[in-house]
Scaffold this motif. Structure first.
Motif, PDB file in Angstrom:
ATOM      1  N   THR A 161       0.855  -1.184   0.000  1.00 17.26           N
ATOM      2  CA  THR A 161       0.000   0.000   0.000  1.00 17.26           C
ATOM      3  C   THR A 161       0.892   1.236   0.000  1.00 17.26           C
ATOM      4  O   THR A 161       1.907   1.274   0.699  1.00 17.26           O
ATOM      5  CB  THR A 161      -0.928   0.025   1.227  1.00 17.26           C
ATOM      6  OG1 THR A 161      -0.126  -0.031   2.405  1.00 17.26           O
ATOM      7  CG2 THR A 161      -1.878  -1.149   1.198  1.00 17.26           C
ATOM      8  N   PRO A 162       0.539   2.229  -0.798  1.00 20.85           N
ATOM      9  CA  PRO A 162       1.363   3.447  -0.830  1.00 20.85           C
ATOM     10  C   PRO A 162       1.286   4.179   0.510  1.00 20.85           C
ATOM     11  O   PRO A 162       0.234   4.263   1.121  1.00 20.85           O
ATOM     12  CB  PRO A 162       0.755   4.277  -1.949  1.00 20.85           C
ATOM     13  CG  PRO A 162      -0.604   3.721  -2.174  1.00 20.85           C
ATOM     14  CD  PRO A 162      -0.586   2.310  -1.706  1.00 20.85           C
ATOM     15  N   ARG A 163       2.404   4.686   0.943  1.00 17.90           N
ATOM     16  CA  ARG A 163       2.462   5.423   2.206  1.00 17.90           C
ATOM     17  C   ARG A 163       2.169   6.894   1.940  1.00 17.90           C
ATOM     18  O   ARG A 163       2.647   7.463   0.969  1.00 17.90           O
ATOM     19  CB  ARG A 163       3.855   5.299   2.845  1.00 17.90           C
ATOM     20  CG  ARG A 163       4.284   3.873   3.139  1.00 17.90           C
ATOM     21  CD  ARG A 163       3.521   3.244   4.245  1.00 17.90           C
ATOM     22  NE  ARG A 163       3.775   3.967   5.465  1.00 17.90           N
ATOM     23  CZ  ARG A 163       3.120   3.792   6.578  1.00 17.90           C
ATOM     24  NH1 ARG A 163       2.150   2.910   6.620  1.00 17.90           N
ATOM     25  NH2 ARG A 163       3.393   4.472   7.646  1.00 17.90           N
ATOM     26  N   VAL A 164       1.383   7.480   2.803  1.00 20.64           N
ATOM     27  CA  VAL A 164       1.066   8.900   2.693  1.00 20.64           C
ATOM     28  C   VAL A 164       2.057   9.664   3.563  1.00 20.64           C
ATOM     29  O   VAL A 164       2.346   9.267   4.690  1.00 20.64           O
ATOM     30  CB  VAL A 164      -0.386   9.178   3.155  1.00 20.64           C
ATOM     31  CG1 VAL A 164      -0.705  10.649   3.060  1.00 20.64           C
ATOM     32  CG2 VAL A 164      -1.355   8.357   2.340  1.00 20.64           C
ATOM     33  N   GLU A 165       2.556  10.748   3.020  1.00 21.36           N
ATOM     34  CA  GLU A 165       3.527  11.548   3.761  1.00 21.36           C
ATOM     35  C   GLU A 165       2.870  12.128   5.014  1.00 21.36           C
ATOM     36  O   GLU A 165       1.730  12.569   4.983  1.00 21.36           O
ATOM     37  CB  GLU A 165       4.045  12.675   2.885  1.00 21.36           C
ATOM     38  CG  GLU A 165       4.818  12.183   1.672  1.00 21.36           C
ATOM     39  CD  GLU A 165       5.190  13.318   0.749  1.00 21.36           C
ATOM     40  OE1 GLU A 165       5.259  14.465   1.223  1.00 21.36           O
ATOM     41  OE2 GLU A 165       5.403  13.041  -0.430  1.00 21.36           O
TER      42      GLU A 165
END
Length: 48
Positions: free
Chosen positions: A8-12
């Motif tokens: 899953t893409p990580r959110v900054e």
């Protein structure tokens, strides 16, 4: 077929904080709108 793992893409973290602050500001703005309407009867006091 290859064994692929989906990450899953990580959110900054800075973006999460900015969105939370934006939500708080919108919430305060809504309460200010309700307060102005209840006290003056106008959405934007001073403008008919």
């Amino acid at each position: 077929m290859k064994n692929q793992t989906t990450e899953t893409p990580r959110v900054e973290e800075g973006k999460v904080i900015a969105e939370r602050l934006n939500g708080y500001a919108a919430f305060v703005g809504c309460w200010a709108l309700i307060g102005a309407y209840l006290t003056t009867g106008q959405i934007i006091p001073g403008i008919v």
